[in-house]
Design an enzyme around this catalytic site. Structure first.
Site, mmCIF file in Angstrom:
data_model
loop_
_atom_site.group_PDB
_atom_site.id
_atom_site.type_symbol
_atom_site.label_atom_id
_atom_site.label_comp_id
_atom_site.label_asym_id
_atom_site.label_seq_id
_atom_site.Cartn_x
_atom_site.Cartn_y
_atom_site.Cartn_z
ATOM 1 N N SER A 28 -67.557 48.625 33.893
ATOM 2 C CA SER A 28 -67.446 48.661 35.359
ATOM 3 C C SER A 28 -66.147 47.960 35.721
ATOM 4 O O SER A 28 -65.635 47.141 34.936
ATOM 5 C CB SER A 28 -68.636 47.911 35.963
ATOM 6 N N TYR A 39 -74.490 41.006 36.846
ATOM 7 C CA TYR A 39 -74.015 42.361 36.527
ATOM 8 C C TYR A 39 -72.593 42.302 35.968
ATOM 9 O O TYR A 39 -72.303 42.873 34.910
ATOM 10 C CB TYR A 39 -74.072 43.219 37.796
HETATM 11 P P1 NDP Z 1 -78.524 54.746 38.367
HETATM 12 O O1 NDP Z 1 -79.239 53.598 38.967
HETATM 13 O O2 NDP Z 1 -78.420 56.036 39.094
HETATM 14 O O3 NDP Z 1 -79.102 55.055 36.933
HETATM 15 C C1 NDP Z 1 -79.382 54.013 36.033
HETATM 16 C C2 NDP Z 1 -80.284 54.544 34.968
HETATM 17 O O4 NDP Z 1 -80.650 53.445 34.111
HETATM 18 C C3 NDP Z 1 -81.577 55.113 35.540
HETATM 19 O O5 NDP Z 1 -81.913 56.296 34.859
HETATM 20 C C4 NDP Z 1 -82.593 54.010 35.265
HETATM 21 O O6 NDP Z 1 -83.898 54.472 35.087
HETATM 22 C C5 NDP Z 1 -82.048 53.444 33.958
HETATM 23 N N1 NDP Z 1 -82.585 52.107 33.743
HETATM 24 C C6 NDP Z 1 -82.454 51.034 34.542
HETATM 25 N N2 NDP Z 1 -83.175 50.014 34.049
HETATM 26 C C7 NDP Z 1 -83.773 50.467 32.918
HETATM 27 C C8 NDP Z 1 -84.680 49.898 31.979
HETATM 28 N N3 NDP Z 1 -85.142 48.660 32.137
HETATM 29 N N4 NDP Z 1 -85.074 50.653 30.937
HETATM 30 C C9 NDP Z 1 -84.656 51.927 30.803
HETATM 31 N N5 NDP Z 1 -83.821 52.525 31.651
HETATM 32 C C10 NDP Z 1 -83.392 51.800 32.719
HETATM 33 O O7 NDP Z 1 -77.075 54.170 38.014
HETATM 34 P P2 NDP Z 1 -75.681 54.879 37.681
HETATM 35 O O8 NDP Z 1 -75.895 56.239 37.189
HETATM 36 O O9 NDP Z 1 -74.803 54.617 38.823
HETATM 37 O O10 NDP Z 1 -75.180 53.937 36.502
HETATM 38 C C11 NDP Z 1 -74.975 54.370 35.182
HETATM 39 C C12 NDP Z 1 -74.046 53.386 34.520
HETATM 40 O O11 NDP Z 1 -72.765 53.417 35.148
HETATM 41 C C13 NDP Z 1 -74.517 51.932 34.602
HETATM 42 O O12 NDP Z 1 -74.238 51.276 33.395
HETATM 43 C C14 NDP Z 1 -73.666 51.354 35.726
HETATM 44 O O13 NDP Z 1 -73.502 49.967 35.585
HETATM 45 C C15 NDP Z 1 -72.370 52.102 35.501
HETATM 46 N N6 NDP Z 1 -71.486 52.154 36.663
HETATM 47 C C16 NDP Z 1 -71.821 52.893 37.768
HETATM 48 C C17 NDP Z 1 -70.963 52.950 38.842
HETATM 49 C C18 NDP Z 1 -71.277 53.740 40.074
HETATM 50 O O14 NDP Z 1 -70.494 53.703 41.046
HETATM 51 N N7 NDP Z 1 -72.365 54.473 40.120
HETATM 52 C C19 NDP Z 1 -69.669 52.237 38.841
HETATM 53 C C20 NDP Z 1 -69.415 51.498 37.639
HETATM 54 C C21 NDP Z 1 -70.301 51.467 36.596
HETATM 55 P P3 NDP Z 1 -84.848 54.829 36.345
HETATM 56 O O15 NDP Z 1 -84.225 56.019 36.979
HETATM 57 O O16 NDP Z 1 -86.136 55.089 35.706
HETATM 58 O O17 NDP Z 1 -84.812 53.617 37.239
#
Ligand code: NDP
Length: 258
Positions: free
Chosen positions: A163, A176
């Site tokens: 990130s 985070y």
């Molecule tokens: P979302 O919240 O849309 O998706 C996150 C995913 O991680 C979901 O499928 C969620 O599952 C899963 N997850 C969270 N906690 C757990 C857990 N305890 N066990 C298993 N699965 C888990 O986030 P993004 O798609 O935005 O993020 C994806 C990655 O990109 C992350 O690492 C984030 O830090 C990074 N990122 C995103 C940015 C953005 O602007 N979106 C910017 C910079 C980095 P469930 O759906 O079941 O909750």
């Protein structure tokens, strides 16, 4: 142009051939939503067998159905809550994969939790521990369990998700941001340790601001339509998880032009 810049450009401009990931077996964490979902669909669209890991079974099943509907290879489901899973659970999971597949060609650590946007001074211990468990400890433990399968591949890719706040810290981003710095550190250490002793390359990718649930939680006042959708940034993921990035190791890349 520096070598790192050339790799960055290649990732951003990558156009994966239709079957460019044929026969690859790739595990994606957080595959049920957001970026993980979009990358899983794109991997399958290009021929990969995707192991969909996430905590919400019905979301994983919806991605499974979508892949099948689009004619992709049959995916595998791995319902796992990274907050509570133990090394023993990961070992069991690795054993199941070993029975079904003889190797793993890619592991994308994508799942993470945001925790709270609040000063470190007041950061709640429980949330801190949860964020570190999901975003850091689980990634190490899952990688440890799956390394033997990754070592069975002739060309494996281990990819961490970073990130902007994991490369340049920002006030109030708390656990985070610290967890994302830890991911970058883990990536660099694995990249050095696995270099020349395996065919596993290790890199990190920062998706950049993307229209997902997590982004909306972090920036509630923002218009989501002003951001790219997850499907718009899959090209660098396909580059890093596929054969095009063979030899690329220890790089911290961006999925969007800065
Ligand atoms: P979302 O919240 O849309 O998706 C996150 C995913 O991680 C979901 O499928 C969620 O599952 C899963 N997850 C969270 N906690 C757990 C857990 N305890 N066990 C298993 N699965 C888990 O986030 P993004 O798609 O935005 O993020 C994806 C990655 O990109 C992350 O690492 C984030 O830090 C990074 N990122 C995103 C940015 C953005 O602007 N979106 C910017 C910079 C980095 P469930 O759906 O079941 O909750």
């Amino acid at each position: 142009m520096s070598e790192a810049q050339a790799i960055q450009d290649a990732a951003l401009q990558y156009q994966c051939p239709p079957q460019g990931l044929l026969d690859r077996i790739i595990l994606v964490t957080g595959a049920g939503d957001g970026i993980g979902r979009a990358v899983s669909l794109a991997l399958a669209d290009h021929g990969a067998t995707v192991i969909l890991l996430g905590r919400t079974q019905n979301k994983l099943e919806a991605v499974y159905d979508e892949i099948k509907k689009r004619g992709g290879p049959e995916p595998a489901l791995a319902p796992v809550n990274l907050e509570v899973a133990t090394p023993a659970d990961y070992a069991e999971l690795a054993g199941l994969f070993e029975g079904e597949f003889d190797r793993l060609d890619g592991l994308l650590h994508n799942a993470s939790m945001l925790g709270e946007i609040t000063p470190l001074d007041h950061y709640p211990t429980g949330t801190w521990n949860s964020v570190m468990q999901v975003n850091v400890n689980a990634q190490l433990q899952l990688t440890q369990a799956l390394l033997p399968l990754l070592r069975q591949s002739e060309d494996a890719s281990l990819l961490f998700t970073s990130s902007g706040v994991g490369r340049q810290a920002r006030a109030f981003w708390g656990a985070y941001a610290v967890s994302k710095f830890a991911n970058e550190g883990m990536m660099q250490i694995f990249a050095q340790e696995l270099d020349k002793t395996s065919s596993i390359r290790v890199n990190s990718i920062n998706p950049g601001a993307t229209r997902t649930r997590m982004r909306a939680a972090a920036y509630p006042g923002e218009d989501p339509q002003s951001l790219p959708a997850p499907a718009d940034l899959v090209a660098p993921y396909l580059y890093l998880l596929g054969p095009a990035s063979q030899g690329v190791n220890g790089q911290a890349l961006d999925a969007q032009r800065k």
